[in-house]
Scaffold this motif. Structure first.
Motif, PDB file in Angstrom:
ATOM      1  N   GLU A   3      -6.072   4.200 -17.124  1.00  0.00           N
ATOM      2  CA  GLU A   3      -5.394   3.490 -15.687  1.00  0.00           C
ATOM      3  C   GLU A   3      -5.542   2.461 -15.508  1.00  0.00           C
ATOM      4  N   PRO A   4      -3.803   1.978 -15.788  1.00  0.00           N
ATOM      5  CA  PRO A   4      -3.432   1.041 -15.041  1.00  0.00           C
ATOM      6  C   PRO A   4      -4.163  -0.240 -14.688  1.00  0.00           C
ATOM      7  N   GLY A   5      -4.835  -0.233 -14.077  1.00  0.00           N
ATOM      8  CA  GLY A   5      -5.674  -0.742 -12.312  1.00  0.00           C
ATOM      9  C   GLY A   5      -5.945   0.353 -11.480  1.00  0.00           C
ATOM     10  N   GLN A   6      -6.047  -0.629 -10.500  1.00  0.00           N
ATOM     11  CA  GLN A   6      -6.360   0.782  -8.840  1.00  0.00           C
ATOM     12  C   GLN A   6      -5.335   1.806  -8.514  1.00  0.00           C
ATOM     13  N   GLY A   7      -5.637   2.615  -8.298  1.00  0.00           N
ATOM     14  CA  GLY A   7      -4.613   3.756  -8.298  1.00  0.00           C
ATOM     15  C   GLY A   7      -3.439   4.412  -7.474  1.00  0.00           C
ATOM     16  N   ALA A   8      -3.266   2.846  -6.530  1.00  0.00           N
ATOM     17  CA  ALA A   8      -1.470   2.853  -6.577  1.00  0.00           C
ATOM     18  C   ALA A   8      -0.864   1.949  -7.303  1.00  0.00           C
ATOM     19  N   SER A  13       3.049   2.180 -12.070  1.00  0.00           N
ATOM     20  CA  SER A  13       3.121   1.342 -13.047  1.00  0.00           C
ATOM     21  C   SER A  13       3.698   2.428 -14.134  1.00  0.00           C
ATOM     22  N   GLU A  14       3.242   3.744 -13.643  1.00  0.00           N
ATOM     23  CA  GLU A  14       3.754   5.002 -13.953  1.00  0.00           C
ATOM     24  C   GLU A  14       4.975   4.924 -13.764  1.00  0.00           C
ATOM     25  N   VAL A  15       6.016   4.879 -12.361  1.00  0.00           N
ATOM     26  CA  VAL A  15       6.823   5.133 -12.132  1.00  0.00           C
ATOM     27  C   VAL A  15       8.299   4.131 -12.800  1.00  0.00           C
ATOM     28  N   ARG A  36       5.927   1.941  -2.735  1.00  0.00           N
ATOM     29  CA  ARG A  36       4.244   1.228  -2.444  1.00  0.00           C
ATOM     30  C   ARG A  36       3.956   1.305  -1.009  1.00  0.00           C
ATOM     31  N   ALA A  37       4.962   1.433   0.253  1.00  0.00           N
ATOM     32  CA  ALA A  37       4.707   1.886   1.336  1.00  0.00           C
ATOM     33  C   ALA A  37       3.957   3.180   1.568  1.00  0.00           C
ATOM     34  N   HIS A  38       4.890   4.244   0.568  1.00  0.00           N
ATOM     35  CA  HIS A  38       4.165   5.534   0.974  1.00  0.00           C
ATOM     36  C   HIS A  38       2.643   5.695   0.688  1.00  0.00           C
ATOM     37  N   LEU A  39       2.398   5.285  -1.135  1.00  0.00           N
ATOM     38  CA  LEU A  39       1.049   4.804  -1.158  1.00  0.00           C
ATOM     39  C   LEU A  39       0.639   4.177  -0.109  1.00  0.00           C
ATOM     40  N   VAL A  40       0.098   2.956   0.544  1.00  0.00           N
ATOM     41  CA  VAL A  40      -0.098   2.394   1.459  1.00  0.00           C
ATOM     42  C   VAL A  40      -1.068   3.244   2.583  1.00  0.00           C
ATOM     43  N   ASP A  41      -0.068   4.126   2.936  1.00  0.00           N
ATOM     44  CA  ASP A  41       0.243   5.415   3.701  1.00  0.00           C
ATOM     45  C   ASP A  41      -0.968   6.362   3.309  1.00  0.00           C
ATOM     46  N   MET A  42      -0.848   6.927   2.293  1.00  0.00           N
ATOM     47  CA  MET A  42      -1.738   7.705   1.612  1.00  0.00           C
ATOM     48  C   MET A  42      -3.162   7.448   2.104  1.00  0.00           C
ATOM     49  N   ASP A  43      -2.917   6.503   0.973  1.00  0.00           N
ATOM     50  CA  ASP A  43      -4.448   5.297   0.868  1.00  0.00           C
ATOM     51  C   ASP A  43      -5.357   5.685   2.545  1.00  0.00           C
ATOM     52  N   ARG A  44      -4.272   5.131   2.959  1.00  0.00           N
ATOM     53  CA  ARG A  44      -4.652   5.461   4.762  1.00  0.00           C
ATOM     54  C   ARG A  44      -5.074   6.908   5.395  1.00  0.00           C
ATOM     55  N   LEU A  45      -3.624   7.855   5.061  1.00  0.00           N
ATOM     56  CA  LEU A  45      -4.635   9.055   5.439  1.00  0.00           C
ATOM     57  C   LEU A  45      -5.846   9.020   4.247  1.00  0.00           C
ATOM     58  N   VAL A  46      -6.425   9.007   3.825  1.00  0.00           N
ATOM     59  CA  VAL A  46      -7.769   9.399   3.279  1.00  0.00           C
ATOM     60  C   VAL A  46      -9.053   8.752   3.302  1.00  0.00           C
ATOM     61  N   MET A  47      -8.567   7.522   3.303  1.00  0.00           N
ATOM     62  CA  MET A  47     -10.051   6.659   3.518  1.00  0.00           C
ATOM     63  C   MET A  47     -10.163   5.667   5.272  1.00  0.00           C
ATOM     64  N   ASP A  48      -8.702   6.066   6.385  1.00  0.00           N
ATOM     65  CA  ASP A  48      -9.310   5.878   7.648  1.00  0.00           C
ATOM     66  C   ASP A  48      -9.169   7.004   8.681  1.00  0.00           C
TER      67      ASP A  48
END
Length: 148
Positions: A3-8, A13-15, A36-48
């Protein structure tokens, strides 16, 4: 390393790798900022998100809330994902805005599916129906990701 770094960063990178490998990529339509904005949303949903799940006789009800940004994320993501979940006719899915977040209910009369619903819970349900890679690629291409 796989994996090339952090999840987002890895998802972006894959895309990018797939877009660069496709000679038909319409670079004028590419929207990595939107992805990227969607990935931030995904992180916020899971973490916050703060989620209170209630067992129902035939499923679960999950009320999700959080700070103002998290509530905005929940109201954007949960209904869209509920629509994906609803494609499975073995369960019934509903999402409803509340005054301070959103409620997701998933129910079934099939005992094995009921056990699955309860085992997955809110976060497992949000991660199920593996459509995320396709969804992210469609978003990155600047297309309507919710029309697929």
């Amino acid at each position: 390393m796989s994996e090339p770094g952090q999840g987002a960063f890895a998802a972006l990178s894959e895309v990018v790798r797939v877009l660069e490998a496709d000679p038909d990529t319409d670079w004028a339509q590419v929207d990595l900022a939107g992805l990227r904005a969607h990935l931030v949303d995904m992180d916020r949903l899971v973490m916050d998100a703060i989620v209170m799940e209630t067992d129902l006789p035939d499923g679960i009800s999950a009320i999700a809330t959080g700070d103002a940004d998290t509530i905005t994320t929940l109201r954007r993501m949960v209904p869209a994902h509920a629509a994906q979940l609803a494609r499975d006719d073995r369960w019934t899915v509903a999402s409803t805005e509340t005054s301070d977040g959103i409620e997701l209910s998933v129910t079934s009369e099939i005992p094995a599916v009921l056990a699955r619903i309860k085992g997955l819970g809110f976060f497992g349900l949000m991660a199920s129906r593996d459509h995320h890679r396709e969804h992210h690629f469609i978003m990155a291409q600047g297309k309507d990701a919710h029309g697929h």
